[in-house]
Write an enzyme that holds these catalytic residues in place. Structure first.
Site, PDB file in Angstrom:
ATOM      1  N   LYS A  54      26.412   0.793   3.538  1.00 18.73           N
ATOM      2  CA  LYS A  54      25.551   1.936   3.872  1.00 18.73           C
ATOM      3  C   LYS A  54      26.188   2.620   5.085  1.00 18.73           C
ATOM      4  CE  LYS A  54      21.783   4.403   3.421  1.00 18.73           C
ATOM      5  NZ  LYS A  54      21.655   5.382   2.358  1.00 18.73           N
ATOM      6  N   TYR A  77      20.412 -11.667   8.466  1.00 18.57           N
ATOM      7  CA  TYR A  77      19.680 -12.932   8.338  1.00 18.57           C
ATOM      8  C   TYR A  77      19.922 -13.836   9.544  1.00 18.57           C
ATOM      9  CZ  TYR A  77      18.755 -11.642   3.482  1.00 18.57           C
ATOM     10  OH  TYR A  77      18.340 -10.993   2.347  1.00 18.57           O
ATOM     11  N   ASP A  81      22.083 -10.187  -1.625  1.00 18.24           N
ATOM     12  CA  ASP A  81      20.857 -10.877  -2.010  1.00 18.24           C
ATOM     13  C   ASP A  81      20.039  -9.990  -2.952  1.00 18.24           C
ATOM     14  OD1 ASP A  81      18.771 -12.637  -2.054  1.00 18.24           O
ATOM     15  OD2 ASP A  81      18.172 -12.405   0.032  1.00 18.24           O
ATOM     16  N   ASP A 139      22.306   2.524  -1.945  1.00 23.68           N
ATOM     17  CA  ASP A 139      21.221   3.181  -2.694  1.00 23.68           C
ATOM     18  C   ASP A 139      21.709   3.647  -4.067  1.00 23.68           C
ATOM     19  OD1 ASP A 139      22.708   4.719  -0.967  1.00 23.68           O
ATOM     20  OD2 ASP A 139      21.075   5.983  -0.266  1.00 23.68           O
ATOM     21  N   ASP A 196      19.533 -10.058  -7.545  1.00 26.57           N
ATOM     22  CA  ASP A 196      18.242 -10.149  -8.257  1.00 26.57           C
ATOM     23  C   ASP A 196      18.143  -9.009  -9.268  1.00 26.57           C
ATOM     24  OD1 ASP A 196      17.461 -12.326  -6.713  1.00 26.57           O
ATOM     25  OD2 ASP A 196      15.449 -11.548  -6.355  1.00 26.57           O
TER      26      ASP A 196
END
Ligand code: NAD
Length: 348
Positions: free
Chosen positions: A178, A124, A234, A210, A238
Site C-alpha cells: 500500500k 502484529y 493473512d 485494495d 482467507d
C-alpha cells in the site's frame, strides 16, 4: 528417527489433527521411523498451564524436526488475561519463522499459485501498541494504536526467498503493498525493485492491496508467486481460499533459516463448529502433504497423500462447508473424510 511435535490447539484443532495423525500412523505401519510427541498451545495451554506457550513446549519445538499445529483461539478465552493467539505469535517469533508459504492450489480448477507471507514483523509485532486515554474535546477518551514497522533486513530476506521460489515456477512475482499511503510499503516496494535487479529473468509486478483483492478473484491465473506483508498475507489468503472451495482447504509451511518448520492450516479454530465433527480436515491434511515433501523430502509419499485427498473429493465426498461446491456431493463427517483419505492412502 523423525520427531514430530503435534500441537492440536483449540476448537476444531483436535478433530482435524486426528485425521492427519491417522495418516502418520499408516506411514509408521509402512515402516517410516516417526516419533509423535503431543503437547499444548493456545487456549488449552492457558487452561492447563496458565500460559499459551510454555518454555517447556518451546524447548521441545527447538529439538523437534518439525511441528504440526492445528489452530488456536476461541470464545472461551475472550475475557482471559492471556490470549491463545499470543502462543502462536510467540512460537513464530521465537523460532524465527519469518516466512509463511501458502499454496493456493486446486487441480479441479487449474489454480496454482503461492502466497509468501512475511511472518515475523509488521503490525502484529510492531511497537508501540496498546490502549490509552486522553482528553479530547474535554472528554476523557480511550484510543488505541498499533505500529506497522519493517526494517530492510526483514524485507530483504522474505523478498529474496520469494524470488528464489519463483525460479522453479513461472518466474513471475507480484508484490502487494500500500505504498501510495504507507511508509512501510514504500520501503517494501523500493527493496523489491532493488532485489529484482539480481533476478533479471523474473518478471516483477506491483499491486496495491485494495486493487489486488479484485485481481485475485477476477484474474487469479495471472498470479504465480505473491509476496506480501504479515497482515496483507493473512487477509488475502482467507480471500483466496474461496477460489479452492473453502477456508478449510488451505495448508501452509512456515520456515526459518535453520531446518525447523511449522506446518499448519491457514484457518482459525472455527469455534462456531468445534466439537461437531463437521469441520473440513483438508487444510490440515495438505499441511501433512507439505511435511512429507519438505521434511521427509519424499515426493512419492506427498503425491500419494495429495491424490488420495483429491480422489475422495472427486467421488463427491465432502464436509458441509463444500456441499455446494460440486454437483452430486455426498456429505460426510470430519472423521469419515479422514478415514476415506486414509483408506486410499493405504490401499490405492
Ligand atoms: P476461523 O478461520 O476460525 O473461521 C472463519 C469461518 O470459517 C467460520 O465460520 C468457521 O466455521 C469456518 N471454518 C474455518 N475453518 C474451517 C474448516 N476447517 N472447516 C469448515 N469451516 C471452517 O476465523 P475466525 O472465526 O475469525 O476466528 C476464530 C478464532 O480462531 C479466533 O480466536 C481467532 O483469533 C483464531 N484464529 C487462529 C488462527 C490460527 O490458529 N492460525 C488463524 C486465524 C484465526
Amino acid at each position: 528417527m523423525i520427531n514430530i511435535l503435534i500441537l492440536p490447539g483449540d476448537g476444531i484443532g483436535p478433530e482435524i489433527m486426528k485425521q492427519s495423525v491417522k495418516i502418520i500412523k499408516t506411514c509408521i505401519c509402512f515402516g517410516y521411523n516417526i516419533n509423535l510427541i503431543y503437547n499444548y498451545i493456545g487456549g488449552i495451554s492457558i487452561d492447563k498451564k496458565n500460559n499459551p506457550l510454555t518454555d517447556d513446549v518451546l524447548n521441545i519445538c527447538l529439538t523437534s524436526d518439525a511441528i504440526l499445529l492445528g489452530c488456536v483461539g476461541g470464545y472461551k478465552w475472550n475475557k482471559s488475561f492471556n490470549k491463545p493467539e499470543e502462543g502462536l505469535l510467540k512460537l513464530r517469533k521465537k523460532l524465527n519463522l519469518f516466512a509463511n508459504i501458502r499454496p493456493i492450489k486446486c487441480p479441479f480448477k487449474n489454480i496454482d499459485f503461492l502466497i509468501v507471507r512475511e511472518l515475523n514483523g509488521g503490525i502484529y509485532y510492531g511497537k508501540p501498541k496498546g490502549f490509552s486515554k486522553q482528553i479530547i474535546n474535554n472528554i476523557p477518551t480511550w484510543y488505541s494504536y498499533d505500529t506497522e514497522i519493517y526494517n530492510e533486513q526483514e524485507i530483504i530476506r522474505i523478498v529474496k526467498l520469494s524470488f528464489n521460489l519463483s525460479i522453479n515456477r513461472k518466474k513471475k512475482i507480484t508484490s502487494i503493498d500500500k505504498s501510495n499511503v504507507l511508509y512501510s510499503s514504500k520501503l517494501w516496494r523500493k527493496i523489491v525493485n532493488y532485489i529484482s535487479n539480481f533476478y533479471k529473468n523474473i518478471k516483477i509486478n506491483h499491486l496495491f492491496i485494495d486493487y489486488a483483492t479484485i485481481e485475485l478473484i477476477k484474474n487469479y491465473n495471472n498470479f504465480d508467486v505473491i509476496v506480501t506483508s504479515n497482515i496483507f498475507g493473512d487477509i488475502i489468503s482467507d480471500q483466496c481460499s474461496l477460489l479452492t472451495g473453502s477456508l478449510g482447504m488451505l495448508p501452509s509451511i512456515s520456515i526459518n533459516n535453520k531446518s525447523i518448520c511449522l506446518f499448519e492450516p491457514c484457518h482459525g479454530s472455527a469455534p462456531d463448529i468445534a466439537g461437531k465433527n463437521i469441520s473440513n480436515p483438508i487444510g490440515m491434511l495438505l499441511s501433512l502433504v507439505m511435511m512429507f515433501e519438505y521434511l521427509l523430502k519424499n515426493k512419492k509419499l506427498s503425491n500419494k497423500l495429495f491424490y488420495s485427498i483429491y480422489k475422495v473429493l472427486s467421488f463427491g465426498f465432502c464436509t458441509v462447508d463444500m456441499i455446494n461446491y460440486f454437483n452430486n456431493t455426498k456429505l460426510v463427517s470430519t472423521n469419515e473424510f479422514g478415514d476415506l483419505v486414509n483408506y486410499y492412502f493405504t490401499y490405492d
